[in-house]
Scaffold this motif. Structure first.
Motif, PDB file in Angstrom:
ATOM      1  N   GLU A 144       0.831  -1.205   0.000  1.00  0.00           N
ATOM      2  CA  GLU A 144       0.000   0.000   0.000  1.00  0.00           C
ATOM      3  C   GLU A 144       0.866   1.256   0.000  1.00  0.00           C
ATOM      4  OE1 GLU A 144      -3.767  -2.036   2.400  1.00  0.00           O
ATOM      5  OE2 GLU A 144      -2.167  -1.000   3.483  1.00  0.00           O
ATOM      6  N   PHE A 145       2.035   1.164   0.611  1.00  0.00           N
ATOM      7  CA  PHE A 145       2.995   2.268   0.591  1.00  0.00           C
ATOM      8  C   PHE A 145       3.466   2.531  -0.837  1.00  0.00           C
ATOM      9  CE2 PHE A 145       7.340   3.992   1.291  1.00  0.00           C
ATOM     10  CZ  PHE A 145       7.008   5.093   2.078  1.00  0.00           C
ATOM     11  N   LEU A 146       3.745   1.457  -1.586  1.00  0.00           N
ATOM     12  CA  LEU A 146       4.163   1.598  -2.979  1.00  0.00           C
ATOM     13  C   LEU A 146       3.031   2.144  -3.845  1.00  0.00           C
ATOM     14  CD1 LEU A 146       6.247  -1.664  -3.560  1.00  0.00           C
ATOM     15  CD2 LEU A 146       7.098   0.640  -3.190  1.00  0.00           C
ATOM     16  N   LEU A 147       1.780   1.817  -3.486  1.00  0.00           N
ATOM     17  CA  LEU A 147       0.639   2.312  -4.245  1.00  0.00           C
ATOM     18  C   LEU A 147       0.582   3.840  -4.239  1.00  0.00           C
ATOM     19  CD1 LEU A 147      -2.288  -0.119  -3.268  1.00  0.00           C
ATOM     20  CD2 LEU A 147      -1.162   0.087  -5.493  1.00  0.00           C
ATOM     21  N   ILE A 148       1.062   4.447  -3.158  1.00  0.00           N
ATOM     22  CA  ILE A 148       1.078   5.906  -3.082  1.00  0.00           C
ATOM     23  C   ILE A 148       1.890   6.472  -4.235  1.00  0.00           C
ATOM     24  CG2 ILE A 148       1.817   7.888  -1.696  1.00  0.00           C
ATOM     25  CD1 ILE A 148       1.416   6.146   0.799  1.00  0.00           C
ATOM     26  N   PHE A 149       3.065   5.926  -4.468  1.00  0.00           N
ATOM     27  CA  PHE A 149       3.945   6.426  -5.520  1.00  0.00           C
ATOM     28  C   PHE A 149       3.419   6.074  -6.910  1.00  0.00           C
ATOM     29  CE2 PHE A 149       6.445   6.037  -1.697  1.00  0.00           C
ATOM     30  CZ  PHE A 149       7.145   7.244  -1.667  1.00  0.00           C
ATOM     31  N   ARG A 150       2.789   4.907  -7.035  1.00  0.00           N
ATOM     32  CA  ARG A 150       2.196   4.544  -8.327  1.00  0.00           C
ATOM     33  C   ARG A 150       1.080   5.516  -8.694  1.00  0.00           C
ATOM     34  NH1 ARG A 150       0.079  -1.443  -9.375  1.00  0.00           N
ATOM     35  NH2 ARG A 150       2.170  -1.656 -10.277  1.00  0.00           N
ATOM     36  N   ARG A 151       0.211   5.806  -7.737  1.00  0.00           N
ATOM     37  CA  ARG A 151      -0.915   6.704  -7.999  1.00  0.00           C
ATOM     38  C   ARG A 151      -0.436   8.126  -8.236  1.00  0.00           C
ATOM     39  NH1 ARG A 151      -5.896   5.878  -4.066  1.00  0.00           N
ATOM     40  NH2 ARG A 151      -6.682   7.338  -5.630  1.00  0.00           N
ATOM     41  N   ALA A 152       0.628   8.517  -7.554  1.00  0.00           N
ATOM     42  CA  ALA A 152       1.184   9.846  -7.784  1.00  0.00           C
ATOM     43  C   ALA A 152       1.757   9.954  -9.198  1.00  0.00           C
ATOM     44  CB  ALA A 152       2.266  10.150  -6.747  1.00  0.00           C
ATOM     45  N   ALA A 153       2.470   8.908  -9.626  1.00  0.00           N
ATOM     46  CA  ALA A 153       3.053   8.905 -10.964  1.00  0.00           C
ATOM     47  C   ALA A 153       1.981   8.915 -12.048  1.00  0.00           C
ATOM     48  CB  ALA A 153       3.955   7.684 -11.130  1.00  0.00           C
ATOM     49  N   ALA A 154       0.841   8.284 -11.756  1.00  0.00           N
ATOM     50  CA  ALA A 154      -0.253   8.211 -12.730  1.00  0.00           C
ATOM     51  C   ALA A 154      -1.144   9.454 -12.682  1.00  0.00           C
ATOM     52  CB  ALA A 154      -1.090   6.960 -12.482  1.00  0.00           C
ATOM     53  N   GLY A 155      -0.849  10.387 -11.790  1.00  0.00           N
ATOM     54  CA  GLY A 155      -1.651  11.605 -11.691  1.00  0.00           C
ATOM     55  C   GLY A 155      -3.006  11.382 -11.048  1.00  0.00           C
ATOM     56  N   GLU A 156      -3.115  10.364 -10.187  1.00  0.00           N
ATOM     57  CA  GLU A 156      -4.398  10.023  -9.574  1.00  0.00           C
ATOM     58  C   GLU A 156      -4.588  10.650  -8.191  1.00  0.00           C
ATOM     59  OE1 GLU A 156      -4.510   5.804  -9.502  1.00  0.00           O
ATOM     60  OE2 GLU A 156      -4.597   5.567 -11.674  1.00  0.00           O
ATOM     61  N   LEU A 157      -3.594  11.407  -7.730  1.00  0.00           N
ATOM     62  CA  LEU A 157      -3.698  12.042  -6.416  1.00  0.00           C
ATOM     63  C   LEU A 157      -3.941  13.539  -6.566  1.00  0.00           C
ATOM     64  CD1 LEU A 157      -0.720  10.338  -4.529  1.00  0.00           C
ATOM     65  CD2 LEU A 157      -3.133   9.703  -4.471  1.00  0.00           C
ATOM     66  N   GLN A 158      -4.729  14.095  -5.656  1.00  0.00           N
ATOM     67  CA  GLN A 158      -4.954  15.529  -5.671  1.00  0.00           C
ATOM     68  C   GLN A 158      -3.666  16.254  -5.307  1.00  0.00           C
ATOM     69  OE1 GLN A 158      -8.281  16.536  -3.187  1.00  0.00           O
ATOM     70  NE2 GLN A 158      -9.730  15.321  -4.370  1.00  0.00           N
ATOM     71  N   GLU A 159      -3.446  17.376  -5.949  1.00  0.00           N
ATOM     72  CA  GLU A 159      -2.186  18.097  -5.792  1.00  0.00           C
ATOM     73  C   GLU A 159      -1.904  18.487  -4.350  1.00  0.00           C
ATOM     74  OE1 GLU A 159       1.412  19.524  -7.051  1.00  0.00           O
ATOM     75  OE2 GLU A 159      -0.079  18.397  -8.206  1.00  0.00           O
ATOM     76  N   GLU A 160      -2.953  18.846  -3.609  1.00  0.00           N
ATOM     77  CA  GLU A 160      -2.767  19.320  -2.239  1.00  0.00           C
ATOM     78  C   GLU A 160      -3.011  18.228  -1.189  1.00  0.00           C
ATOM     79  OE1 GLU A 160      -1.535  22.260  -1.767  1.00  0.00           O
ATOM     80  OE2 GLU A 160      -1.597  22.654  -3.916  1.00  0.00           O
TER      81      GLU A 160
END
Length: 232
Positions: A144-160
């Motif tokens: 789940e920790f790695l999922l954070i970076f995957r979702r960030a790389a895919a642009g799936e996280l809100q900027e703030e």
């Protein structure tokens, strides 16, 4: 029995929370409050408490659904990252897993975010965990920790969002591309997707390095034996 005591505590906490919602004018002193360490339901909403209570009762009755365990290989599942990057992420994960239980809980996440210079509120930390908490256990596994970076790389996280702050500020520790900005960091991850042979090449390099070390070790042993025979 410990499980029965936990169920009673959760049930008591749920009843108190529901009573507080129905009677908002009731003085706070009328409701007994336990410390966060001793009360497993502290800070949870009535719905969260009800979910925990129902699961605990199901476990006691033997009706809880079996959670399937599957083997997790980060190198094959997260191919967008290099082996070196995953190892660096794992080192960071273990550094903040102060309990050494293979998870980062809410308090450990709080310390992590403070170290990164992006402290979060209690609710913010819970939201961070909830966003990638696939097994709904209230803490972060390494996957789940790695999922954070995957979702960030895919642009799936809100900027703030807190998770985006974690990914952006952590790139200094986990990046092996020599980049200085989050934008370049994530572009490097996306570019890695098109390099299908990179993973295999890294494995070959590791094997070659191990072979080289073995050869050097044997040469040292042979030289030592030869030196011994010269004095015997």
């Amino acid at each position: 029995m410990a499980s029965e005591e936990l169920a009673k505590k959760l049930q008591s906490r749920l009843a108190a929370a529901e009573e507080a919602e129905q009677n908002p004018e009731t003085e706070q002193s009328a409701v007994p409050v336990q410390s966060q360490e001793s009360d497993p339901g502290c800070g949870d909403t009535p719905s969260e408490l009800a979910t925990k209570l129902n699961r605990r009762l199901d476990i006691n009755d033997g009706n809880a659904p079996t959670r399937t365990t599957r083997v997790f290989n980060p190198y094959t599942e997260f191919k967008e990252f290099s082996r070196k990057q995953i190892k660096d992420m794992e080192a960071m994960f273990k550094r903040f897993d102060t309990g050494k239980d293979g998870f980062i809980d809410l308090m450990e996440l709080k310390i992590l975010m403070e170290k990164l210079g992006a402290p979060q509120t209690h609710l913010g930390l819970k939201n961070m965990i909830r966003e990638v908490d696939e097994d709904i256990d209230g803490k972060l596994s390494f996957r789940e920790f790695l999922l954070i970076f995957r979702r960030a790389a895919a642009g799936e996280l809100q900027e703030e969002s807190g998770l985006m702050a974690l990914a952006r500020l952590s790139e200094i520790n986990v990046s092996t591309e020599g980049v200085m900005g989050a934008k370049d960091f994530f572009e490097a991850k996306v570019q890695a997707l098109s390099q299908s042979s990179k993973f295999e090449a890294e494995i070959r390099e590791e094997k070659e390095e191990r072979k080289k070390q073995e050869v050097e070790k044997k040469e040292r042993q042979a030289a030592f034996k030869q030196l011994q025979s010269a004095f015997s």
